[in-house]
Scaffold this motif. Structure first.
Motif, PDB file in Angstrom:
ATOM      1  N   PHE A 167       0.752  -1.275  -0.075  1.00  0.00           N
ATOM      2  CA  PHE A 167       0.061  -0.035   0.010  1.00  0.00           C
ATOM      3  C   PHE A 167       0.906   1.377   0.095  1.00  0.00           C
ATOM      4  O   PHE A 167       1.706   1.361   0.601  1.00  0.00           O
ATOM      5  N   THR A 168       0.437   2.196  -0.738  1.00  0.00           N
ATOM      6  CA  THR A 168       1.326   3.586  -0.757  1.00  0.00           C
ATOM      7  C   THR A 168       0.480   4.629  -0.153  1.00  0.00           C
ATOM      8  O   THR A 168      -0.681   5.018  -0.582  1.00  0.00           O
ATOM      9  N   LYS A 198      -2.921  10.838   0.401  1.00  0.00           N
ATOM     10  CA  LYS A 198      -3.519  10.317  -0.690  1.00  0.00           C
ATOM     11  C   LYS A 198      -3.108   8.969  -0.672  1.00  0.00           C
ATOM     12  O   LYS A 198      -1.762   8.791  -0.575  1.00  0.00           O
ATOM     13  N   SER A 199      -3.967   7.945  -0.604  1.00  0.00           N
ATOM     14  CA  SER A 199      -3.520   6.650  -0.212  1.00  0.00           C
ATOM     15  C   SER A 199      -4.621   5.606  -0.957  1.00  0.00           C
ATOM     16  O   SER A 199      -5.767   5.983  -1.216  1.00  0.00           O
ATOM     17  N   ASP A 200      -3.909   4.436  -1.101  1.00  0.00           N
ATOM     18  CA  ASP A 200      -4.923   3.357  -1.758  1.00  0.00           C
ATOM     19  C   ASP A 200      -5.487   2.467  -0.568  1.00  0.00           C
ATOM     20  O   ASP A 200      -6.074   1.266  -0.654  1.00  0.00           O
ATOM     21  N   ILE A 201      -5.332   2.903   0.633  1.00  0.00           N
ATOM     22  CA  ILE A 201      -5.710   2.356   1.774  1.00  0.00           C
ATOM     23  C   ILE A 201      -7.240   2.721   2.042  1.00  0.00           C
ATOM     24  O   ILE A 201      -7.529   3.977   2.403  1.00  0.00           O
ATOM     25  N   VAL A 202      -8.314   1.722   1.861  1.00  0.00           N
ATOM     26  CA  VAL A 202      -9.674   2.725   1.916  1.00  0.00           C
ATOM     27  C   VAL A 202      -9.921   2.982   3.391  1.00  0.00           C
ATOM     28  O   VAL A 202      -9.808   2.226   4.489  1.00  0.00           O
ATOM     29  N   LEU A 248      -6.983  -0.524   9.469  1.00  0.00           N
ATOM     30  CA  LEU A 248      -7.826  -0.032   8.238  1.00  0.00           C
ATOM     31  C   LEU A 248      -7.696  -1.154   7.142  1.00  0.00           C
ATOM     32  O   LEU A 248      -8.315  -1.544   6.361  1.00  0.00           O
ATOM     33  N   ILE A 249      -6.246  -1.626   6.915  1.00  0.00           N
ATOM     34  CA  ILE A 249      -5.949  -2.566   6.058  1.00  0.00           C
ATOM     35  C   ILE A 249      -6.740  -4.046   6.284  1.00  0.00           C
ATOM     36  O   ILE A 249      -7.372  -4.647   5.567  1.00  0.00           O
ATOM     37  N   VAL A 250      -6.647  -4.487   7.323  1.00  0.00           N
ATOM     38  CA  VAL A 250      -7.280  -5.450   7.997  1.00  0.00           C
ATOM     39  C   VAL A 250      -8.831  -5.276   7.844  1.00  0.00           C
ATOM     40  O   VAL A 250      -9.479  -6.306   7.371  1.00  0.00           O
ATOM     41  N   ALA A 251      -9.186  -4.216   8.261  1.00  0.00           N
ATOM     42  CA  ALA A 251     -10.772  -3.867   8.001  1.00  0.00           C
ATOM     43  C   ALA A 251     -11.310  -3.961   6.767  1.00  0.00           C
ATOM     44  O   ALA A 251     -12.395  -4.610   6.262  1.00  0.00           O
ATOM     45  N   ASN A 252     -10.638  -3.344   5.903  1.00  0.00           N
ATOM     46  CA  ASN A 252     -11.118  -2.996   4.505  1.00  0.00           C
ATOM     47  C   ASN A 252     -10.595  -3.647   3.383  1.00  0.00           C
ATOM     48  O   ASN A 252     -10.882  -3.504   2.230  1.00  0.00           O
ATOM     49  N   HIS A 253      -9.402  -4.457   3.601  1.00  0.00           N
ATOM     50  CA  HIS A 253      -8.639  -4.997   2.637  1.00  0.00           C
ATOM     51  C   HIS A 253      -8.682  -6.534   2.620  1.00  0.00           C
ATOM     52  O   HIS A 253      -7.870  -7.170   1.901  1.00  0.00           O
ATOM     53  N   MET A 254      -9.094  -7.009   3.855  1.00  0.00           N
ATOM     54  CA  MET A 254      -8.705  -8.419   4.176  1.00  0.00           C
ATOM     55  C   MET A 254     -10.047  -9.174   4.514  1.00  0.00           C
ATOM     56  O   MET A 254     -10.972  -8.762   4.924  1.00  0.00           O
TER      57      MET A 254
END
Length: 80
Positions: free
Chosen positions: A6-7, A22-26, A49-55
């Motif tokens: 993630f950037t 600005k990020s690609d982490i929802v 946020l990565i765990v909640a929105n991307h996994m």
């Protein structure tokens, strides 16, 4: 989880006098007066946020922890 990198790019808004991300982490929206404050907030908030929105649950079940840890790349403004 298909993407483990993630950037988070930090941008300076001279009118407001703040740095923001600005990020690609929802769900990650951070702003602060200094780069250090922004980076501290990103490192605090991004993993949850990565765990909640991307996994998904299947991503989390039966995988070694090392396979789940994402890479978070922080990009500072060029003029900072």
């Amino acid at each position: 989880m298909s993407n483990r990198r993630f950037t988070v790019r930090t941008v300076y808004d001279p009118d407001a006098g703040v740095f923001y991300t600005k990020s690609d982490i929802v769900g990650l929206h951070v702003e602060a007066r200094t780069l250090d404050e922004v980076e501290a907030l990103v490192l605090e908030l991004a993993p949850d946020l990565i765990v909640a929105n991307h996994m998904t649950k299947p991503d989390l079940i039966g995988r070694p922890l090392a396979d789940l840890i994402p890479m978070i790349v922080l990009e500072r403004p060029r003029a900072a």
